[in-house]
Design a protein around this motif. Structure first.
Motif, PDB file in Angstrom:
ATOM      1  N   GLU A 276     -13.569  -0.690   3.026  1.00 18.12           N
ATOM      2  CA  GLU A 276     -12.417  -0.258   3.821  1.00 18.12           C
ATOM      3  C   GLU A 276     -11.120  -0.791   3.229  1.00 18.12           C
ATOM      4  OE1 GLU A 276     -10.304   1.681   6.735  1.00 18.12           O
ATOM      5  OE2 GLU A 276     -12.424   1.860   6.181  1.00 18.12           O
ATOM      6  N   ALA A 277     -11.155  -2.032   2.714  1.00 18.47           N
ATOM      7  CA  ALA A 277      -9.957  -2.608   2.092  1.00 18.47           C
ATOM      8  C   ALA A 277      -9.541  -1.806   0.858  1.00 18.47           C
ATOM      9  CB  ALA A 277     -10.223  -4.059   1.709  1.00 18.47           C
ATOM     10  N   ARG A 278     -10.513  -1.362   0.082  1.00 24.00           N
ATOM     11  CA  ARG A 278     -10.190  -0.559  -1.101  1.00 24.00           C
ATOM     12  C   ARG A 278      -9.536   0.764  -0.709  1.00 24.00           C
ATOM     13  NH1 ARG A 278     -15.084  -2.769  -3.180  1.00 24.00           N
ATOM     14  NH2 ARG A 278     -16.280  -1.034  -2.310  1.00 24.00           N
ATOM     15  N   LYS A 279     -10.021   1.364   0.377  1.00 21.86           N
ATOM     16  CA  LYS A 279      -9.424   2.620   0.835  1.00 21.86           C
ATOM     17  C   LYS A 279      -7.968   2.409   1.254  1.00 21.86           C
ATOM     18  CE  LYS A 279     -13.775   4.662   2.472  1.00 21.86           C
ATOM     19  NZ  LYS A 279     -14.526   5.157   3.667  1.00 21.86           N
ATOM     20  N   ILE A 280      -7.701   1.268   1.928  1.00 26.33           N
ATOM     21  CA  ILE A 280      -6.335   0.967   2.354  1.00 26.33           C
ATOM     22  C   ILE A 280      -5.426   0.804   1.132  1.00 26.33           C
ATOM     23  CG2 ILE A 280      -4.886  -0.733   3.532  1.00 26.33           C
ATOM     24  CD1 ILE A 280      -7.238  -1.296   5.387  1.00 26.33           C
ATOM     25  N   GLU A 282      -5.908   2.059  -1.867  1.00 26.81           N
ATOM     26  CA  GLU A 282      -5.740   3.351  -2.533  1.00 26.81           C
ATOM     27  C   GLU A 282      -4.709   4.215  -1.818  1.00 26.81           C
ATOM     28  OE1 GLU A 282      -9.625   4.989  -2.633  1.00 26.81           O
ATOM     29  OE2 GLU A 282     -10.363   3.647  -4.221  1.00 26.81           O
ATOM     30  N   ARG A 283      -4.729   4.207  -0.472  1.00 28.82           N
ATOM     31  CA  ARG A 283      -3.734   4.982   0.267  1.00 28.82           C
ATOM     32  C   ARG A 283      -2.334   4.440   0.030  1.00 28.82           C
ATOM     33  NH1 ARG A 283      -7.779   4.974   4.470  1.00 28.82           N
ATOM     34  NH2 ARG A 283      -6.708   3.229   5.501  1.00 28.82           N
ATOM     35  N   LYS A 284      -2.209   3.105  -0.002  1.00 27.12           N
ATOM     36  CA  LYS A 284      -0.910   2.496  -0.267  1.00 27.12           C
ATOM     37  C   LYS A 284      -0.445   2.817  -1.679  1.00 27.12           C
ATOM     38  CE  LYS A 284       2.615  -0.183   0.517  1.00 27.12           C
ATOM     39  NZ  LYS A 284       3.686   0.216   1.454  1.00 27.12           N
ATOM     40  N   ASP A 285      -1.376   2.807  -2.640  1.00 23.43           N
ATOM     41  CA  ASP A 285      -1.039   3.127  -4.029  1.00 23.43           C
ATOM     42  C   ASP A 285      -0.525   4.561  -4.145  1.00 23.43           C
ATOM     43  OD1 ASP A 285      -0.804   2.812  -6.780  1.00 23.43           O
ATOM     44  OD2 ASP A 285      -2.836   3.539  -7.142  1.00 23.43           O
ATOM     45  N   ASP A 286      -1.206   5.488  -3.467  1.00 29.16           N
ATOM     46  CA  ASP A 286      -0.761   6.886  -3.495  1.00 29.16           C
ATOM     47  C   ASP A 286       0.634   7.023  -2.892  1.00 29.16           C
ATOM     48  OD1 ASP A 286      -3.159   7.583  -4.620  1.00 29.16           O
ATOM     49  OD2 ASP A 286      -4.087   8.186  -2.715  1.00 29.16           O
ATOM     50  N   ASP A 321      -0.616  -3.510  -7.290  1.00 35.07           N
ATOM     51  CA  ASP A 321      -1.329  -3.865  -8.519  1.00 35.07           C
ATOM     52  C   ASP A 321      -2.022  -5.209  -8.382  1.00 35.07           C
ATOM     53  OD1 ASP A 321      -0.472  -1.548  -9.702  1.00 35.07           O
ATOM     54  OD2 ASP A 321       1.243  -2.460 -10.745  1.00 35.07           O
ATOM     55  N   ALA A 322      -1.385  -6.148  -7.701  1.00 36.15           N
ATOM     56  CA  ALA A 322      -1.981  -7.472  -7.521  1.00 36.15           C
ATOM     57  C   ALA A 322      -3.252  -7.369  -6.665  1.00 36.15           C
ATOM     58  CB  ALA A 322      -0.977  -8.419  -6.884  1.00 36.15           C
ATOM     59  N   TYR A 323      -3.198  -6.582  -5.583  1.00 35.27           N
ATOM     60  CA  TYR A 323      -4.377  -6.400  -4.737  1.00 35.27           C
ATOM     61  C   TYR A 323      -5.480  -5.648  -5.477  1.00 35.27           C
ATOM     62  CZ  TYR A 323      -2.307  -8.135  -0.408  1.00 35.27           C
ATOM     63  OH  TYR A 323      -1.761  -8.945   0.568  1.00 35.27           O
ATOM     64  N   SER A 324      -5.108  -4.692  -6.321  1.00 41.17           N
ATOM     65  CA  SER A 324      -6.107  -3.906  -7.040  1.00 41.17           C
ATOM     66  C   SER A 324      -6.865  -4.756  -8.045  1.00 41.17           C
ATOM     67  CB  SER A 324      -5.431  -2.740  -7.761  1.00 41.17           C
ATOM     68  OG  SER A 324      -4.787  -1.883  -6.830  1.00 41.17           O
ATOM     69  N   GLN A 325      -6.182  -5.758  -8.617  1.00 42.65           N
ATOM     70  CA  GLN A 325      -6.807  -6.618  -9.608  1.00 42.65           C
ATOM     71  C   GLN A 325      -7.530  -7.802  -8.999  1.00 42.65           C
ATOM     72  OE1 GLN A 325      -3.615  -7.705 -12.213  1.00 42.65           O
ATOM     73  NE2 GLN A 325      -3.178  -5.567 -12.824  1.00 42.65           N
ATOM     74  N   ALA A 326      -7.355  -8.014  -7.687  1.00 43.72           N
ATOM     75  CA  ALA A 326      -7.988  -9.170  -7.021  1.00 43.72           C
ATOM     76  C   ALA A 326      -9.495  -8.972  -6.895  1.00 43.72           C
ATOM     77  CB  ALA A 326      -7.371  -9.373  -5.652  1.00 43.72           C
TER      78      ALA A 326
END
Length: 326
Positions: A276-280, A282-286, A321-326
């Protein structure tokens, strides 16, 4: 930051409240301070040791913030929640006098000194309009029985104390007497000295639970659409921060706790699974990339060349980007 404060309509549940005890959502309580609520959910409250965050250096603040983030990421996402509570209450002068003043009939030749001391302390306390602020952390989880819940809370307390030590804090579990004292002090403001519940080992859990709820409940509560009457002439209101901005400042709750009135401010921290965190994220990234593309397109049309992104968009992209790499 955009915040919307709404009031909860207490009159919706008016028919469900027939006694003041009905506002206490406890099915059973235990002498170690554990409560059982509806749906097999158990809760435990801990006193939280405060830290001097605002006066700390930037490096120390970053260390505290990173340690706090690491602590939140260790929460179990399987039906477990954490509630952070700030409780402001006006100092009860009668209780303060009872705790501070010295006996003046000892008869050891120094009673006159105690009388002089008591006069000074009495004047200080009578002129003090101060408030007492306490901070708590409450964990709740769904378990099959109280024994399994106790094991979970013991393990949680041990692990969290190790993490809290990283930024100079700590937690201590509240037994049934301490937890009842906290609830009674808010529900019966100005009458803190009347709390006298003690767990009776000769009685069963259900009997002690009834006594406990009777001991902390207010004498009267009358809900209205936007406020409630409680006890003798006291009025309360429940408000909720319904709309949040994309981020809040790190001193938000500190400033909220500076309000000089009887108040309980709480924040629920609900862990979510990694999926669920990854989906959040991804939506923020978009959303961030869409904003960046729209801005760049407007600049190209208007000036013929795209300049660097606005500060907020660049900051949001860096966070994602920081959250994506965490």
């Amino acid at each position: 930051m955009a915040l919307t404060i709404t009031t909860y309509d207490l009159s919706i549940d008016r028919k469900k409240i027939k006694r003041s005890q009905d506002i206490i959502p406890i099915e059973r309580c235990y002498d170690n301070g554990i409560f059982r609520h509806a749906g097999g959910r158990y809760s435990m409250t801990y006193d939280l040791k405060d830290i001097d965050y605002l006066s700390a250096a930037d490096e120390d603040r970053i260390k505290v913030f990173d340690s706090w983030s690491e602590l939140l990421n260790t929460l179990d996402s399987s039906k477990s929640t954490m509630k952070i509570t700030i409780c402001n209450r006006k100092m009860n002068k009668k209780d303060k006098l009872r705790q501070t003043l010295l006996p003046t009939d000892v008869g050891d030749g120094y009673d006159h000194i105690r009388i002089s001391y008591n006069r000074l302390r009495y004047d200080d306390i009578q002129g003090d309009q101060g408030f007492i602020q306490d901070k708590y952390v409450t964990f709740s989880t769904v378990r099959k029985n109280a024994e399994k819940a106790e094991n979970y809370f013991r393990r949680m307390e041990r692990d969290l104390n190790k993490k809290f030590m990283n930024f100079g804090s700590g937690i201590k579990s509240q037994d049934i007497t301490r937890r009842g004292e906290v609830l009674h002090s808010f529900l019966n403001a100005g009458r803190e000295s009347e709390y006298n519940f003690r767990w009776d080992p000769q009685k069963g859990i259900l009997t002690n639970t009834r006594k406990f709820i009777d001991g902390i409940s207010p004498d009267m509560i009358r809900p209205h659409a936007t406020y409630f009457d409680i006890n003798d002439g006291l009025v309360g209101r429940c408000m909720m921060l319904k709309t949040w901005g994309s981020s809040i400042k790190d001193d938000f709750f500190t400033r909220l706790g500076e309000i000089r009135t009887n108040m309980v401010a709480s924040c629920d921290v609900i862990a979510v699974p990694n999926s669920e965190a990854r989906k959040i994220i991804e939506r923020k990234d978009d959303s961030v990339e869409t904003s960046a593309n729209l801005w760049s397109g407007k600049r190209n049309v208007r000036e013929g060349a795209a300049e660097r992104l606005p500060r907020q968009i660049a900051k949001d992209r860096k966070v994602v980007d920081a959250y994506s790499q965490a």
